[in-house]
Design an enzyme around this catalytic site. Structure first.
Site, mmCIF file in Angstrom:
data_model
loop_
_atom_site.group_PDB
_atom_site.id
_atom_site.type_symbol
_atom_site.label_atom_id
_atom_site.label_comp_id
_atom_site.label_asym_id
_atom_site.label_seq_id
_atom_site.Cartn_x
_atom_site.Cartn_y
_atom_site.Cartn_z
ATOM 1 N N SER A 96 6.359 1.850 4.953
ATOM 2 C CA SER A 96 4.778 2.063 5.976
ATOM 3 C C SER A 96 4.554 0.906 5.888
ATOM 4 O O SER A 96 3.430 1.080 6.625
ATOM 5 C CB SER A 96 4.349 3.057 4.214
ATOM 6 O OG SER A 96 3.661 1.709 3.182
ATOM 7 N N LYS A 134 -1.286 -1.258 1.702
ATOM 8 C CA LYS A 134 -2.463 -0.676 3.213
ATOM 9 C C LYS A 134 -3.278 -1.795 3.121
ATOM 10 O O LYS A 134 -3.499 -2.245 3.100
ATOM 11 C CB LYS A 134 -2.741 0.265 2.532
ATOM 12 C CG LYS A 134 -1.501 1.615 1.665
ATOM 13 C CD LYS A 134 -0.544 2.686 3.010
ATOM 14 C CE LYS A 134 0.279 3.016 2.179
ATOM 15 N NZ LYS A 134 1.172 3.956 2.966
#
Length: 199
Positions: free
Chosen positions: A118, A155
């Site tokens: 990701s 993230k």
């Protein structure tokens, strides 16, 4: 000196028995005994309590090679962190990694291993080692390790109207939005300081 020898020396300097130190740390006396024999090592949360109790920097408890000019300390690499009812629990480290002392400024540091794809847009790949500074807040757009239930995710973090927006660096993953007031099992646990790429 080993970690155990340092704990024993400080305990004696402060005239504490193993039982008394164990009580202050909320552990069994056998745990303190094992640390001092170097049969086991204390977890980071106990190291932080001892650093405050004995008025020493937490890095005091890491082994330093006196013959190495780089002065390395050993920091934990965590494979699992859980976050439930607003409490973050770091499980037993999978290993301790030698770290240049110059990387460590104020605060507490640790490692986690990246998982998945990701964050490939930030050149962070599955299996990479991430050097993190433990903190529960980051600036908008900074990359952070976030604890979601029993999972650590990496993230870019943005705050808006009190909510977290967790943004991946891969167009195949949409942003994830959480409200810390209602989503109790989410916490920022650290800010990415360095990416360690192993070949």
């Amino acid at each position: 000196m080993t970690v155990g020898e340092k704990i024993k020396a400080l305990r004696k300097e402060y005239k504490l028995t193993q039982d008394e130190l164990a009580k202050k740390l909320g552990v069994a006396p056998t745990a303190v005994s094992a640390w001092e024999r170097n049969a086991n090592k204390p977890l980071m949360d106990k190291i932080m309590v001892m650093a405050e109790l004995f008025n020493v920097p937490f890095t005091h408890f890491f082994e330093v090679d006196e013959y190495d000019d780089t002065h390395e300390v050993k920091l934990p690499l965590y494979g699992h962190v859980s976050c439930g009812e607003g409490l973050v629990v770091f499980e037993t480290p999978t290993e301790y990694r030698a770290t240049p002392e110059e990387w460590i400024k104020s605060g507490e540091y640790f490692y986690v291993r990246a998982s998945g794809d990701s964050m490939i847009g930030a050149r962070i790949y599955d299996g990479d080692i991430l050097f993190m500074r433990k903190q529960d807040e980051v600036e908008n757009g900074e990359i952070a390790a976030v604890c979601l239930e029993d999972e650590i995710v990496l993230k870019r973090v943005f705050r808006t109207n009190g909510s977290f927006i967790l943004q991946s660096e891969n167009p195949h993953y949409p942003p994830r939005i959480y409200n810390p007031k209602t989503d109790k099992n989410i916490r920022i646990i650290g800010k990415l300081e360095k990416l360690i790429v192993e070949f």
